[in-house]
Design a protein around this motif. Structure first.
Motif, mmCIF file in Angstrom:
data_model
loop_
_atom_site.group_PDB
_atom_site.id
_atom_site.type_symbol
_atom_site.label_atom_id
_atom_site.label_comp_id
_atom_site.label_asym_id
_atom_site.label_seq_id
_atom_site.Cartn_x
_atom_site.Cartn_y
_atom_site.Cartn_z
ATOM 1 N N SER A 32 5.684 47.070 -20.219
ATOM 2 C CA SER A 32 5.505 47.803 -18.974
ATOM 3 C C SER A 32 6.803 47.798 -18.193
ATOM 4 O O SER A 32 7.787 47.179 -18.586
ATOM 5 C CB SER A 32 4.387 47.168 -18.141
ATOM 6 O OG SER A 32 3.143 47.332 -18.760
ATOM 7 N N GLY A 50 3.832 46.106 -13.679
ATOM 8 C CA GLY A 50 2.917 46.571 -14.716
ATOM 9 C C GLY A 50 2.764 48.085 -14.729
ATOM 10 O O GLY A 50 1.661 48.590 -14.951
ATOM 11 N N ASP B 106 3.478 37.357 -19.784
ATOM 12 C CA ASP B 106 3.632 38.515 -18.895
ATOM 13 C C ASP B 106 4.742 38.286 -17.878
ATOM 14 O O ASP B 106 4.577 38.551 -16.691
ATOM 15 C CB ASP B 106 2.329 38.836 -18.175
ATOM 16 C CG ASP B 106 1.252 39.328 -19.124
ATOM 17 O OD1 ASP B 106 0.096 39.417 -18.707
ATOM 18 O OD2 ASP B 106 1.582 39.603 -20.285
#
Lengths: 105, 123
Positions: A32, A50, B106
Motif C-alpha cells: 500500500s 494504507g 504492516d
C-alpha cells in the motif's frame, strides 16, 4: 526495489479547487501507499495510510485511492493551509520508498 | 502521539563519525518500532533505518549498510544512530520517527516525527 514516480512535480491551484496527485509504482505491488504533507521548515505529517485510510485528525477533504500501479491523492476544496509539498510512500517492507514530492502552490 | 527530540547533529569532515540521539516521551517507547528518515537540503525524503521494539530486528537503506548503526535504550527511552565513514551525500536533516504499527508487521506508517537535526558533511 520498487520505485515510485510522483507527478506532477509542482501544481498550481486556487482556494476551492480540486487537485489530484499521482504516484506510479514501477511494478505491480501488493504494498500500500501512504501520503504525507510537509510545510517549509516542518517535519512531514501523515495524512493517509494504507492507500485510502484517513489519519485521525486529518480533514476529510483529503482522500486516497488506487488503480493498478497508480496511487492517487485527491484534495477537495483546497484551503490556504493545504499549500505544501506532498509525498507518497510505499509501506509494509523496507526500503519504504518515497516519491519525489509534489509542491502545491 | 508523544514527543521526539533529536540531538547530535553538526558539521563533520568526510570520513569522520557522528552519533545522533532521539529522546522520546509521551508514548510507550519500549513498545514502538522506530525509524530514522533523512532529507537532504531542498530534496525529498529518504528512509534510513528501522529497529524493532526490542532491537532484535534491524534494516537499513542500501547506502547506509556497513556505515550506520541504529540502536535503542528502552530504559532511557532513547533511539540512536551511529554514523561512521560519513560522506558529503549524507548531508541532511535526520528525523527520528515512530511507526504507527503496534507490532513487527504492516510497518512504514510514520505517525510521529521529531523536529530533525541537521548533519553537514564537509571539509
Amino acid at each position: 526495489d520498487i520505485q515510485l514516480t510522483q507527478s506532477p512535480p509542482s501544481l498550481s491551484a486556487t482556494v476551492g479547487d480540486r487537485v489530484t496527485i499521482t504516484c506510479r509504482a514501477s511494478q505491480s505491488t501488493a504494498n500500500s501507499v501512504n501520503w504525507y504533507q510537509q510545510t517549509p521548515g516542518k517535519a512531514p505529517k501523515l495524512l493517509i495510510f494504507g492507500t485510502s485510510t484517513l489519519q485521525r485528525g486529518v480533514s476529510s477533504r483529503f482522500s486516497g485511492s488506487a488503480s493498478g500501479t497508480d496511487f492517487t491523492l485527491t484534495i477537495n476544496y483546497v484551503q490556504p493551509e493545504d499549500f505544501a509539498t506532498y509525498y507518497c510512500q510505499l509501506i509494509y517492507s523496507p526500503p519504504y520508498t518515497f516519491g519525489q514530492g509534489t509542491r502545491l502552490e | 502521539q508523544g514527543q521526539l527530540v533529536e540531538s547530535g547533529g553538526g558539521v563533520v569532515q568526510p570520513g569522520r563519525s557522528l552519533r545522533l540521539s532521539c529522546a522520546a516521551s509521551g508514548f510507550s517507547f519500549r513498545g514502538s518500532v522506530m525509524h530514522w528518515v533523512r532529507q537532504a537540503p531542498g530534496k525529498g525524503l529518504e528512509w534510513v533505518a528501522v529497529i524493532s521494539h526490542d532491537g532484535q530486528n534491524i534494516y537499513y537503506v542500501e547506502s547506509a549498510k556497513g556505515r550506520f548503526t541504529i540502536s535503542r535504550d528502552n530504559s532511557q527511552n532513547t533511539l540512536f544512530l551511529q554514523m561512521d565513514y560519513l560522506r558529503s551525500e549524507d548531508t541532511a536533516i535526520y528525523y527520528c520517527v515512530k511507526d504507527q504499527s503496534s507490532g513487527w508487521y504492516d510497518l512504514g506508517s510514520f505517525d510521529s516525527w521529531g523536529q530533525g537535526t541537521l548533519v553537514t558533511v564537509s571539509s
